[in-house]
Design a protein around this motif. Structure first.
Motif, PDB file in Angstrom:
ATOM      1  N   GLU B 257       0.814  -1.209   0.000  1.00 12.22           N
ATOM      2  CA  GLU B 257       0.000   0.000   0.000  1.00 12.22           C
ATOM      3  C   GLU B 257       0.849   1.261   0.000  1.00 12.22           C
ATOM      4  N   GLU B 258       1.964   1.193   0.723  1.00 13.38           N
ATOM      5  CA  GLU B 258       2.846   2.350   0.841  1.00 13.38           C
ATOM      6  C   GLU B 258       3.419   2.741  -0.526  1.00 13.38           C
ATOM      7  N   ARG B 261       0.249   3.829  -2.959  1.00 11.41           N
ATOM      8  CA  ARG B 261      -0.358   5.114  -2.609  1.00 11.41           C
ATOM      9  C   ARG B 261       0.463   6.291  -3.136  1.00 11.41           C
ATOM     10  N   ALA B 262       1.756   6.077  -3.311  1.00  8.09           N
ATOM     11  CA  ALA B 262       2.643   7.179  -3.706  1.00  8.09           C
ATOM     12  C   ALA B 262       2.594   7.477  -5.205  1.00  8.09           C
ATOM     13  N   LYS B 264       0.356   8.000  -8.909  1.00  7.01           N
ATOM     14  CA  LYS B 264      -0.928   8.318  -9.512  1.00  7.01           C
ATOM     15  C   LYS B 264      -1.503   7.135 -10.307  1.00  7.01           C
ATOM     16  N   LYS B 267      -3.766   5.278  -8.128  1.00  8.94           N
ATOM     17  CA  LYS B 267      -4.656   6.115  -7.315  1.00  8.94           C
ATOM     18  C   LYS B 267      -6.067   5.543  -7.248  1.00  8.94           C
ATOM     19  N   PHE B 270      -7.506   3.335  -4.519  1.00 11.62           N
ATOM     20  CA  PHE B 270      -7.882   3.900  -3.225  1.00 11.62           C
ATOM     21  C   PHE B 270      -9.200   4.675  -3.292  1.00 11.62           C
ATOM     22  N   THR B 271      -9.747   4.789  -4.508  1.00 14.32           N
ATOM     23  CA  THR B 271     -10.997   5.549  -4.627  1.00 14.32           C
ATOM     24  C   THR B 271     -12.152   4.696  -5.154  1.00 14.32           C
ATOM     25  N   ASP B 276      -9.810  -2.246  -2.335  1.00 19.24           N
ATOM     26  CA  ASP B 276      -9.156  -2.975  -1.218  1.00 19.24           C
ATOM     27  C   ASP B 276      -8.769  -4.382  -1.639  1.00 19.24           C
ATOM     28  N   ILE B 279      -5.833  -4.390  -3.917  1.00 17.31           N
ATOM     29  CA  ILE B 279      -4.566  -4.175  -3.194  1.00 17.31           C
ATOM     30  C   ILE B 279      -4.122  -5.487  -2.530  1.00 17.31           C
TER      31      ILE B 279
END
Lengths: 351, 296
Positions: B257-258, B261-262, B264, B267, B270-271, B276, B279
């Motif tokens: 996730e780390e 998340r960094a 784009k 992205k 996460f939206t 989930d 991931i």
């Protein structure tokens, strides 16, 4: 009727969707990539297939596969990618498979650059791959025609079971103009009389381009030539602008023809009788129509963004009966109005 | 305590983006090869941004030809040097991106490795076709968004896992196949040097985060490269004659996730609804790497 501001490359996909194109196979290349992007965006949404190939060679052979099954398939690329596809195009023509190719020409040879050029004329219009075949070649000069001619290309490809090419350039691909959407979508019929698409009735069909017997292959070639002659008889399309009384006729296609139109207007303001002849089909080439103009005694200027490729067809069309001059740019540069005007004034001065 | 960095042969002033991964990769690669090197570079960002005619950032002989033929051109250079009796001490290096290596160029690369030319090939893998506008390649990871694998109603982005290219090169019987990352310059320099010193076709696969294509700040290229290794999404190892001989251990792997998340390009995970679960699938890939390569 919907009108929208659209990029030339996007108009290709709009045309393809309205033409009932089932499958798009492609590989990215600047300045044609938006065709691929839009296909990936819209095709799956409405249940049609988009496949990104691993190379242009794979893309054209996916086209071979899709076309063999009787589907309405297409691909797009630019110069280097079209070069890589040539083996496949020859096989498509040899197997008499209908398909649509779009070439958004860029500057060459080799990697060249991503600027616009019309240097693929010879490889696309004259065949490009090996053997005695021709592509049907349509040359749009506006975003509207990018859409309309893509639809037309599907129609002709299926009418003659032959590859049809939309030959445009980097400017037409990238520029944005208003597009009037087609009023009606084609409802494609899958013709199983020759296709192989996994059904009982298509089991005896055979798709191939191999003829081991020399005479049989010769006869097949003669059949192809008869088909091309029929295309030359029936499918010629062109546009004339103020050629009726012209002493100088500019011959130009694609984006170069847009500049020529301005030159015609400007020259007439200066009192020089100039006209524009724009082939909309490059194969079949409107030879008789050009000959008729030549017989009236005008001289010609072939205006093209290449080293002078279409000019050969102009000279052949008129049997070299009148002078044909060349105005050209290469390397990704556009022809300027001044450049065309200089030549027009020079010819008018000599007359 | 640290030794001075070896000399490189890529000049500054090329036209790469700020934080360009290809520039870093080429720089480290040449630190490993030294000056007696002939570089064969198929089409891609690296080729375009280092050699806008008539300029060149390369301080070693450099050849570009097509997109699909890096392996073949390198084979030709090596064979010609041998024919001239001048191969001794000269390193023939192919360097291409994920497209020219794993997709359009795999056939000629396969030919070169199968024939056993004495070359080293470096794949600078930034996981999409950055040169033509960020289209997916077979190096694009699962669920990444590209212009030809946009996430939406019917997908979370690229629907396929990354192709295991090093395994394919191992299967060619290559004496030396290694993965590395531009986040670990010493590792990359050492492996390239080793590859060029081994007789026969050697393959280096360098993971190379692209700020422009992945969507992160140009100052974070190295950080992103390290995160890929620290989350075990990019295992670094060496395989000699088909045997795993060295692995970079990751003591306390970070959650994927780390890393995701960094950027784009991930992205949407996460939206979007169901992100989930996606991931979790990517975490499973990292877990598989830990197990398979023995990263812990």
């Amino acid at each position: 009727m919907a009108t929208q501001l659209v990029k030339g490359n996007s108009a290709i996909i709009i045309g393809a969707l309205y033409a009932g194109c089932d499958c798009f196979f492609g590989y990215p290349i600047t300045p044609a990539s938006e065709i691929l992007h839009d296909a990936s965006k819209y095709f799956p949404k409405i249940g049609r297939k988009f496949v990104q190939a691993e190379s242009e060679e794979a893309a054209i052979n996916m086209v071979f596969g899709g076309a063999s099954a009787g589907h309405r398939v297409m691909t797009s690329s630019s110069g280097p990618g079209i070069s890589l596809m040539q083996e496949g195009v020859s096989y498509l023509a040899g197997a008499e498979l209908p398909c649509v190719l779009v070439d958004i020409m860029r500057a060459g040879p080799g990697l060249g650059n991503i600027g616009p050029e019309q240097g693929d004329y010879n490889q696309v219009v004259k065949g490009g791959g090996h053997g005695n075949y021709r592509n049907i070649v349509l040359a749009p000069n506006s975003v509207q025609e990018m859409c309309d001619m893509t639809m037309k290309a599907f129609e002709l490809a299926f009418k003659y079971r032959n590859p049809a090419v939309v030959l445009a350039d980097g400017v037409l691909g990238q520029m944005i103009e208003s597009l009037e959407f087609p009023t009606e979508a084609t409802v494609p019929e899958i013709n199983t009389s020759w296709a192989v698409n996994g059904t009982a009735e298509t089991r005896p069909n055979l798709i191939t381009s191999i003829f081991l017997d020399f005479t049989e292959l010769e006869q097949f070639n003669e059949k192809l030539q008869a088909k091309y002659a029929e295309i030359e008889k029936s499918e010629i399309d062109y546009e004339e602008y103020l050629t009726e009384d012209a002493s100088v006729v500019l011959v130009s296609y694609g984006i170069s023809s847009r500049i020529c139109r301005s030159a015609v207007d400007l020259a007439r303001q200066e009192g020089i009788k100039v006209g524009l002849f724009r082939p909309k089909t490059l194969f079949p080439f409107p030879a008789a129509e050009l000959k008729a103009l030549a017989d009236k005694g005008c001289s010609f200027i072939s205006v093209e963004m290449s080293n002078g490729q279409m000019i050969d067809d102009v000279r052949l069309a008129i049997n070299c009966s009148r002078p044909v001059e060349l105005v050209n740019r290469m390397g990704g540069n556009l022809i300027t109005l001044d450049q065309v005007m200089d030549k027009i004034r020079k010819l008018a001065g000599e007359a | 305590m640290s030794k001075p960095a070896p000399k490189t042969y890529l000049a500054p002033g090329h036209r790469g983006c700020a934080g360009c991964c290809d520039a870093l990769a080429a720089k480290f690669m040449l630190m490993g090869t030294g000056p007696n090197t002939i570089v064969v570079n198929p089409t891609g960002c690296l080729e375009v941004m280092t050699t806008p005619f008539p300029e060149s950032a390369w301080k070693v002989p450099w050849i570009h030809s097509l997109f699909e033929n890096g392996g073949a051109v390198a084979s030709g250079v090596e064979a010609a040097l041998k024919a001239l009796g001048r191969k001794e001490g000269i390193k023939v290096i192919g360097v291409g991106g994920d497209g020219s290596t794993m997709d359009i160029g795999i056939r000629s690369l396969s030919g070169a490795f199968e024939r056993g030319h004495d070359i080293t090939y470096v794949c600078v893998d930034n996981e999409a076709y950055m040169n033509t506008g960020i289209q997916r390649s077979s190096g694009t990871p699962f669920d990444a968004s590209t212009t030809t694998s946009p996430p939406g109603k019917i997908s979370f982005g690229n629907p396929r896992p990354k192709k295991n290219m090093p395994a394919i090169m191992v299967a060619h019987g290559s004496p030396y196949v290694a993965t590395t990352s531009i986040g670990y310059p010493r590792d990359m320099i050492k492996k390239v040097k080793k590859a060029t010193e081994i007789e026969g076709p050697a393959y280096i696969h360098a993971h190379a985060p692209c700020p422009t294509g992945w969507g992160f700040d140009g100052s974070k290229t190295i950080e992103m490269a390290k995160l890929a290794v620290e989350t075990c999404l990019w295992p670094m190892y060496e395989m000699e004659n088909g045997e795993l001989t060295q692995v970079k251990k990751v003591k306390n792997p970070k959650p994927v996730e780390e890393y995701l998340r960094a950027q784009k390009r991930f992205k949407h995970l996460f939206t979007m609804d169901g992100g989930d679960e996606e991931i979790k699938k990517i975490q499973a890939t990292a877990d598989w790497n830990i197990e398979f390569y023995g990263l812990q």
